[in-house]
Design a protein around this motif. Structure first.
Motif, short mmCIF file in Angstrom:
data_model
loop_
_atom_site.label_atom_id
_atom_site.label_comp_id
_atom_site.label_asym_id
_atom_site.label_seq_id
_atom_site.Cartn_x
_atom_site.Cartn_y
_atom_site.Cartn_z
N VAL A 359 -3.37 -8.50 -15.33
CA VAL A 359 -3.58 -8.63 -13.89
C VAL A 359 -5.08 -8.76 -13.62
CG1 VAL A 359 -3.23 -7.58 -11.63
CG2 VAL A 359 -1.60 -7.12 -13.49
N MET A 360 -5.46 -9.85 -12.98
CA MET A 360 -6.87 -10.02 -12.62
C MET A 360 -7.12 -9.31 -11.29
SD MET A 360 -8.13 -11.66 -15.12
CE MET A 360 -9.78 -11.95 -14.49
N VAL A 361 -8.22 -8.61 -11.20
CA VAL A 361 -8.57 -7.94 -9.95
C VAL A 361 -9.99 -8.33 -9.57
CG1 VAL A 361 -8.85 -5.72 -8.76
CG2 VAL A 361 -7.19 -5.92 -10.63
N GLU A 362 -10.13 -8.77 -8.33
CA GLU A 362 -11.47 -8.94 -7.76
C GLU A 362 -11.34 -8.58 -6.29
OE1 GLU A 362 -13.28 -12.81 -8.03
OE2 GLU A 362 -15.23 -12.01 -7.48
N GLY A 363 -12.25 -7.79 -5.77
CA GLY A 363 -12.03 -7.23 -4.44
C GLY A 363 -11.09 -6.04 -4.58
N GLU A 364 -10.07 -5.99 -3.71
CA GLU A 364 -9.15 -4.85 -3.77
C GLU A 364 -7.71 -5.33 -3.85
OE1 GLU A 364 -10.45 -1.52 -1.43
OE2 GLU A 364 -8.36 -0.89 -1.12
N LEU A 365 -6.90 -4.65 -4.62
CA LEU A 365 -5.54 -5.12 -4.89
C LEU A 365 -4.55 -3.96 -4.92
CD1 LEU A 365 -3.91 -7.70 -5.99
CD2 LEU A 365 -4.31 -6.71 -8.25
N ALA A 366 -3.41 -4.18 -4.25
CA ALA A 366 -2.29 -3.25 -4.38
C ALA A 366 -1.19 -4.00 -5.13
CB ALA A 366 -1.78 -2.84 -3.01
N LEU A 367 -0.42 -3.31 -5.93
CA LEU A 367 0.64 -3.98 -6.69
C LEU A 367 1.99 -3.40 -6.31
CD1 LEU A 367 -1.13 -4.00 -10.16
CD2 LEU A 367 -0.52 -6.02 -8.84
N GLU A 368 2.92 -4.30 -6.11
CA GLU A 368 4.30 -3.93 -5.77
C GLU A 368 4.83 -2.89 -6.77
OE1 GLU A 368 6.64 -6.18 -3.72
OE2 GLU A 368 7.95 -4.42 -4.00
N GLY A 369 5.34 -1.78 -6.22
CA GLY A 369 5.96 -0.77 -7.10
C GLY A 369 4.98 0.24 -7.66
N ILE A 370 3.68 0.02 -7.40
CA ILE A 370 2.69 0.96 -7.92
C ILE A 370 2.21 1.84 -6.76
CG2 ILE A 370 0.49 1.22 -9.16
CD1 ILE A 370 2.52 -0.18 -10.90
N SER A 371 2.86 2.98 -6.61
CA SER A 371 2.49 3.92 -5.55
C SER A 371 3.17 5.25 -5.87
CB SER A 371 2.94 3.40 -4.18
OG SER A 371 4.36 3.33 -4.16
N GLY A 372 2.82 6.27 -5.10
CA GLY A 372 3.54 7.53 -5.26
C GLY A 372 2.63 8.74 -5.22
N ASP A 373 3.27 9.91 -5.03
CA ASP A 373 2.49 11.14 -5.00
C ASP A 373 2.89 12.13 -6.09
OD1 ASP A 373 4.87 12.13 -4.05
OD2 ASP A 373 4.12 12.64 -2.05
N HIS A 374 3.82 11.72 -6.97
CA HIS A 374 4.05 12.51 -8.20
C HIS A 374 4.40 11.53 -9.32
CE1 HIS A 374 7.81 12.45 -5.91
NE2 HIS A 374 8.48 12.64 -7.02
N VAL A 375 3.37 10.90 -9.82
CA VAL A 375 3.52 9.78 -10.75
C VAL A 375 2.50 9.88 -11.89
CG1 VAL A 375 4.27 8.21 -8.91
CG2 VAL A 375 1.86 8.31 -9.50
N GLU A 376 2.81 9.12 -12.93
CA GLU A 376 1.83 8.91 -14.01
C GLU A 376 1.48 7.43 -14.04
OE1 GLU A 376 3.20 9.90 -17.99
OE2 GLU A 376 1.52 8.82 -18.88
N LEU A 377 0.21 7.16 -14.24
CA LEU A 377 -0.27 5.78 -14.38
C LEU A 377 -0.97 5.69 -15.72
CD1 LEU A 377 -2.44 4.81 -11.29
CD2 LEU A 377 -0.19 3.91 -11.86
#
Ligand code: FRU
Length: 494
Positions: A359-377
């Motif tokens: 995944v290329m990132v420049e600026g700011e990016l949110a990704l579908e399915g990547i969110s949460g408050d009790h998660v591991e990344l």
């Protein structure tokens, strides 16, 4: 052995009932951790008596069952078969004897003859000034089943701090281990002129103790008191862990009120002295104190720390509880430093994997399915030519909330910024982290009111309590020039 005291434990039962009632009121509160150990209700500090006993992990903790503030200390208790799912057990120790009437302070546990012994500090206030008017002695309690404990009639087994340049009153937090058929304990102390030190004791039977020596002493900016020492042999070396109170900030380091770290060296068991290298931190975040380790049946050295800091605001107190433990971390020594990684068993918490690659990132990016408050990344970032990049956790755009991890190339610093994390204390903590092949490897554990970030395979760890709003579940990636997220995995943690 003399007959043991038969304790009616009145105190203990009242406390237990009180906590259970409170627990019903606070369960489901949005800041309650999902997969970290926290008190059933009211106050928790240091991990105590962490051990592997009869096939299970036991963890005790400093506990004030009657309010979410520190107070007369009890020992709370949880156990686990796998270091992942923990079961609350009845409170194990209550203050009440002449030698511990104002608190059963921190200590450790050891198995002997099939029984579990707890060695702890009995605390007595002898006047109104809690810094000067205190008497601290070391005491034992024993259990056949690891659940109900009886204090020994021989208590206190170490009735006073030794003579010498040793402060007579600040004498606490015994960590006990066995070496070549003898028992040893290292105890937190300070000199009469307020330099932290660790004292070594020896015993043939856990009951009769002799003072061996000052094992190590802090010189220069090394704290006015060493709390919660721990000692172990790891990867061919001896390690002394301690929590020095009051080290002064030096550059980007030591900005917490108190620190927790270690020295690596060799203990001479004859003289009782440790020759050792420099002090190094165990965690570079905000909330990490009084760590304690144990060794399990697989020979692994595992650490758990209190995931808070003294005198740091704790917004959960208004909700009837305070305090949590870090994840259990596996320790190894690599290139002269301790490397800590979450124990592999924690993978059992994972569900609903989401995977991205390249995944290329420049600026700011949110990704579908990547969110949460009790998660591991888990992600590997190729920095390419970017000079500043990172990720934002616990984002709530409407409220402007975010907890930000930034890598800056010119100074090779990782910064963890919680100035916009919601309620609670703000601040920034930093650590120097060289990129590896121009890459940054991150494992982030988010759990309602905490983030733990393991960087480059655990060579640097940063831990923080954060208190965002319930809607703060966003995760964003950012970079000033293109970076590539080589791969990214996210799991919900149950
Ligand atoms: C460390 C400490 C220990 C003491 C305990 C009291 O956080 O101050 O030295 O035994 O907490 O709760």
């Amino acid at each position: 052995m003399k007959k043991t005291v038969n304790h009616m434990d009145n105190n203990l039962e009242t406390a237990q009932q009180f906590v259970e009632e409170m627990n019903k009121k606070i369960s489901g509160h949005p800041w309650r951790p999902v997969y970290h150990v926290s008190p059933p209700a009211n106050w928790m500090n240091d991990p105590n008596g962490f051990c592997f006993f009869k096939g299970e992990y036991h963890l005790f903790y400093q506990h004030h069952p009657f309010s979410p503030e520190w107070g007369p200390m009890y020992w709370g208790h949880v156990k686990s078969k796998d270091l992942v799912f923990w079961e609350h057990l009845p409170i194990a120790l209550a203050p009440g004897e002449a030698y511990d009437k104002n608190g059963c302070f921190s200590g450790s546990a050891i198995e002997k003859d099939g029984k579990l012994y707890i060695m702890y500090t009995g605390n007595v206030w002898t006047g109104p000034d809690h810094d000067k008017d205190l008497q601290q002695t070391q005491a034992l309690a024993v259990s056949d089943n690891g659940v109900r404990f009886t204090k020994l009639a021989e208590n206190p087994v170490i009735a006073a701090a030794p003579e010498g340049d040793i402060h007579p009153h600040h004498f606490r937090d015994p960590k006990v281990w066995e070496h070549e058929g003898q028992y040893y304990a290292v105890i937190g102390s300070k000199t009469k002129t307020n330099q932290g030190q660790a004292l070594l004791f020896r015993s043939p039977d856990l009951i009769n103790w002799e003072f061996v020596n000052v094992m190590a002493k802090g010189e220069g900016n090394f704290g006015f008191m060493w709390e919660c020492p721990d000692f172990f042999h790891l990867d061919g070396q001896d390690v002394l862990v301690m929590s020095p109170q009051g080290m002064k900030p030096e550059g980007i380091y030591y900005h917490n009120l108190h620190q927790s770290g270690y020295v690596i060296g060799t203990l001479n068991y004859e003289t009782g002295q440790l020759s050792h290298g420099p002090f190094q931190l165990l965690d570079y975040g905000f909330d990490f104190y009084a760590p304690q380790t144990t060794i399990d049946n697989k020979g692994r050295r595992i650490l758990i720390a209190w995931m808070d800091m003294w005198e740091s605001p704790m917004p959960t107190q208004s909700c009837g509880w305070a305090g949590a433990m870090t994840l259990p971390r596996l320790l190894r020594i690599k290139n002269g430093q301790i490397v800590s990684t979450p124990v592999p068993e924690l993978e059992r918490l994972r569900e609903n994997e989401v995977y991205y690659t390249q995944v290329m990132v420049e600026g700011e990016l949110a990704l579908e399915g990547i969110s949460g408050d009790h998660v591991e990344l888990e992600l590997v970032i190729d920095a390419q030519a970017a000079s500043r990049f990172g990720l934002k956790l616990r984002v709530n755009e409407e409220r402007g909330e975010e907890t930000v991890l930034t890598y800056t190339r010119d100074d090779s610093l990782v910064s963890l910024d919680r100035n916009r994390s919601g309620q609670g204390p703000g601040g920034i903590r930093q650590a120097e982290v060289p990129l590896e092949n121009n890459q940054l490897h991150l494992r982030c554990f988010i759990d309602k009111s905490s983030v733990e970030i393991f960087i480059n395979g655990g060579t640097t760890v940063m831990t923080a309590r954060v208190y965002p709003s319930e809607g703060a579940t966003g995760i964003r990636f950012f970079a000033d020039q293109p970076i590539q997220i080589i791969n990214l995995k996210k799991w919900d943690l149950k």
